[in-house]
Design a protein around this motif. Sequence first.
Motif, PDB file in Angstrom:
ATOM      1  N   GLN A   1       0.844  -1.184   0.000  1.00 51.02           N
ATOM      2  CA  GLN A   1       0.000   0.000   0.000  1.00 51.02           C
ATOM      3  C   GLN A   1       0.889   1.246   0.000  1.00 51.02           C
ATOM      4  N   PRO A   2       0.350   2.392  -0.456  1.00 45.04           N
ATOM      5  CA  PRO A   2       1.122   3.633  -0.402  1.00 45.04           C
ATOM      6  C   PRO A   2       1.476   3.997   1.037  1.00 45.04           C
ATOM      7  N   SER A   3       2.643   4.566   1.218  1.00 44.75           N
ATOM      8  CA  SER A   3       2.994   5.113   2.528  1.00 44.75           C
ATOM      9  C   SER A   3       3.672   6.451   2.255  1.00 44.75           C
ATOM     10  N   LEU A   4       4.994   6.507   2.258  1.00 45.75           N
ATOM     11  CA  LEU A   4       5.653   7.767   1.894  1.00 45.75           C
ATOM     12  C   LEU A   4       5.529   8.029   0.393  1.00 45.75           C
ATOM     13  N   ALA A   5       5.378   6.996  -0.401  1.00 43.18           N
ATOM     14  CA  ALA A   5       5.069   7.172  -1.829  1.00 43.18           C
ATOM     15  C   ALA A   5       3.559   7.099  -1.980  1.00 43.18           C
ATOM     16  N   GLU A   6       3.013   8.093  -2.663  1.00 39.98           N
ATOM     17  CA  GLU A   6       1.560   8.121  -2.838  1.00 39.98           C
ATOM     18  C   GLU A   6       1.126   7.254  -4.006  1.00 39.98           C
ATOM     19  N   SER A   7       1.965   7.234  -5.047  1.00 36.87           N
ATOM     20  CA  SER A   7       1.627   6.451  -6.229  1.00 36.87           C
ATOM     21  C   SER A   7       2.910   6.139  -6.968  1.00 36.87           C
ATOM     22  N   TRP A   8       2.825   5.212  -7.921  1.00 34.07           N
ATOM     23  CA  TRP A   8       3.999   4.831  -8.688  1.00 34.07           C
ATOM     24  C   TRP A   8       3.575   4.294 -10.043  1.00 34.07           C
ATOM     25  N   THR A   9       4.478   4.418 -11.010  1.00 34.81           N
ATOM     26  CA  THR A   9       4.225   3.871 -12.345  1.00 34.81           C
ATOM     27  C   THR A   9       5.449   3.086 -12.773  1.00 34.81           C
TER      28      THR A   9
ATOM     29  N   SER B   1       7.634   1.637 -16.167  1.00 37.83           N
ATOM     30  CA  SER B   1       7.817   1.816 -17.609  1.00 37.83           C
ATOM     31  C   SER B   1       7.428   0.533 -18.330  1.00 37.83           C
ATOM     32  N   ASP B   2       7.188   0.641 -19.612  1.00 36.69           N
ATOM     33  CA  ASP B   2       6.706  -0.513 -20.374  1.00 36.69           C
ATOM     34  C   ASP B   2       7.688  -1.677 -20.353  1.00 36.69           C
ATOM     35  N   ASP B   3       8.966  -1.371 -20.379  1.00 34.60           N
ATOM     36  CA  ASP B   3       9.951  -2.462 -20.367  1.00 34.60           C
ATOM     37  C   ASP B   3      10.210  -2.984 -18.949  1.00 34.60           C
ATOM     38  N   GLY B   4       9.547  -2.375 -17.965  1.00 35.96           N
ATOM     39  CA  GLY B   4       9.687  -2.851 -16.583  1.00 35.96           C
ATOM     40  C   GLY B   4      11.017  -2.471 -15.961  1.00 35.96           C
ATOM     41  N   LEU B   5      11.798  -1.647 -16.629  1.00 38.11           N
ATOM     42  CA  LEU B   5      13.144  -1.366 -16.131  1.00 38.11           C
ATOM     43  C   LEU B   5      13.244  -0.036 -15.382  1.00 38.11           C
ATOM     44  N   SER B   6      12.105   0.652 -15.250  1.00 38.40           N
ATOM     45  CA  SER B   6      12.172   1.938 -14.562  1.00 38.40           C
ATOM     46  C   SER B   6      10.879   2.167 -13.790  1.00 38.40           C
ATOM     47  N   TRP B   7      11.020   2.441 -12.490  1.00 37.47           N
ATOM     48  CA  TRP B   7       9.854   2.687 -11.645  1.00 37.47           C
ATOM     49  C   TRP B   7       9.910   4.145 -11.179  1.00 37.47           C
ATOM     50  N   THR B   8       8.780   4.860 -11.318  1.00 38.05           N
ATOM     51  CA  THR B   8       8.731   6.264 -10.894  1.00 38.05           C
ATOM     52  C   THR B   8       7.767   6.394  -9.722  1.00 38.05           C
ATOM     53  N   PHE B   9       8.281   6.859  -8.594  1.00 44.46           N
ATOM     54  CA  PHE B   9       7.469   7.004  -7.378  1.00 44.46           C
ATOM     55  C   PHE B   9       7.143   8.478  -7.155  1.00 44.46           C
TER      56      PHE B   9
END
Lengths: 312, 509
Positions: B84-92, B94-102
């Motif tokens: 569940q979200p805590s200090l990060a509210e949301s995340w996405t 990338s299509d190749d699965g190699l990059s997560w943006t919080f």
Amino acid sequence: MTQLPTPGATPAAPPPAEPLPTAAPVRPRWRETLGLLARNPTAAVSAVVLVLIVLVAVFDETLAPDGPNEQDPSLQLQPPSWAHPFGTDEFGRDVFSRVILGAATSLRVGFLSVAFALVVGTLIGLLAGFYGTWVDDVLMRLMDVLFAFPAVLLAIAIVAIRGAGPANAILAIGIVYVPIFARVTRASVLGVREEVYVRASRSVGASDWRLITRHVLPNAAPPIIVQTSVSLAFAVLAEAALSFLGLGPRRPDPSWGLMLADGRGFIEQAWWYAVFPGLAIVVTVLCFNLLGDGLRDVLDPRQRTLMAGSGR
Amino acid sequence: MRTNRLLPLAAAAALLVTACGGGGESVDTGGGGGGGGDNVLVAAVSAEPDQFDPHVTNAYASFQVLENVYDTLVVPSAEDLTMQPSLAESWTTSDDGLSWTFTLRDGVTFHDGSEFDSADVVYSFKRIIDEELSNAYRFATVSDVTAPDPRTVVVTLTRPTPNLLELIGSFKGMAIVSENAADELDLQSEANGTGPFQLESSDANATVLTTFDDHWGGAPSIDGVEFRYITEPTAALTALRNGEIQWTDNVPPQNVADLEGDEEVELGSVTSVEYFYMSMNYAVPPFDNRDVRRAIATAIDRDEVTQAARFGAAQPNQTAIPEGSPFFLEYAPFTPDQDAARQLLEQAGVQTPITMGLMVTDEYPETVAAAQVIASQLEPVGIDVEIQEEDFATWLDRQSEGDFDAFMLSWIGNIDPADFYENQHLSTGGSNYQGYSNPQVDDLLTRAATEPDQAARKALYDQAAQLIVDDVSYLYLYNPDEVQAWAPGLTGYQVRADSAIDFANVELP
């Protein structure tokens, strides 16, 4: 009982052409001792109970209804009943059987450790007391060093170094009691050494060996015998303490101290788990102590005369 | 992670202190407060924290406290342990699965009043990676952590890592500390987190937390928490009954049944993600023989083991993951059968009786109890079990040196299946002390680790788990219940399957 010498079953037989009877006729004396002991009810009962405990320990596997680690999960922590007179433990094992099987462990450790202490300690005490001078100094200072440690602490230290297990428990308890036997023996030997019959024997050329075995040791023995009985009590207790701390026999081997330790966590749900092994320890230790007291009275020459004289 | 296994075991440590007295105090608790003040929760735990640096410590006792002091980017939900979200509210992703943006939460402040932003996240993660601290292995696939702006953190990976959220959020070992905290503070004894409580003091008797009024989730209603250390479970229970404490996780398993009807004590219990297992040494014949291991697995009756060790407060399980987890696999190939076990031994061609040393530790008394049941079950099939009870330090030494026939212990706090299997059963796994090596399992686990589709991922882990169970790499025994007790009237507390202890919403009676 009289103080008259009554040699064996043939009192009418004329004295054969042998050396004169020694001052302390051996056989009548121990018989007389037993007789006196039998008239001391506490000591007599203790002795009988101890004989029973020893018999239980010897025939443990025949007497115990269950094996030591025979489990029945459906009988977890059952209270005492006809099927399980002492109840069951958390594995559904019969506490009665385990108390019986634990007797052998406790007594074996008790007897063997005291035997070790008796042999080694008496030897050291004899040498120190009989020869005196530097032998005495060296041996007894060594004993003083051992004595300086609290007994159970010393035993724990020895087990910690050598590892847990029954054999090391025997050794540890044995070593702890060596200085006690050495002191008792030495004190007794110091008194006997200067007796007239010893000096007389020495003057006619008896060897040290003969002096020690024929005159000094037999006459110095009574306090050592008393000490043996008392030490057995402490040794059984020490075995229980070491087991309680996990330094004696390994689970699942039955041992009173270990059962006490395990049962303690269940004292709210299952009092019988800790109480019966605890009782076994109490009864055994108490009997050894009472027997020791009785022996002390009987073997003390002054007390003995008093008891014999008063007809009690 | 071994560290994490330290916890519930201590709860069973029923042997060391006397049953009476929790310190000789007799406190009149007029209203439910303890010795710590009118509105302070007094909690009894079994052990003292070794230190308070979340990135360094491995001790469960420390995490019991740190859970309330620090936050992570994401956090397992109390209900089903999903992230569940805590200090990060949301995340996405990338299509190749190699990059997560919080995207980070706004308006979060640290205990010292400073604002929380992306630099703190980058600092915390890089500290773990660069200094190779305890949990650096969780960043094995992370190539970089960057902060494009104060509200955004980007994690770049060398290969897709579908379980990244579990890796960075499943416990407070991945806590976010303030930037440069390690330079400004002595993190061993001080803390500057964003959690609902601040670390006030800690000594040999207790650790004291005070409420952090500016907590982003709202300030707790209690004024603080005092953690007291009570080793003996019976003593902890007595203290709870006397009102000296209001909460404990140190509940004697044999008391659980009685406590359920007890009006003086509230009891909470869930099946935890912890699992107990036995492991045999592949380097020691005849335990290198699969049939011998399978014979042993067949001879053991898990219900009986569980009953004696936990008094029923556990679920017997032939796999690791407990029922209720989305990754649970219903698979129980072994039915207790001593004749079948004897046959397997015969088939293996071994001469009975075999002697097997089973290493357990009195630090976790339930392993000693379970070992005695196992010994009695294996004896009739011709295996003499010699129970080797060691202190935990010796136990660990012997384990890492491979000096054992078999041992028993537990793993605790795992959420993602990767945590359950990789370290223990990969040929190269850091905790594969038994020496298991099955190329098929290695392949399945490696593929599962990068499989983005959850269903496909579960299928891969299921296949691996079946092989692990069939080969008896681990002989799984049971999942214990996490049992905790508190004073009647205490509300807002929830027992969690991951054994985390969160007092943020507690209200005292």
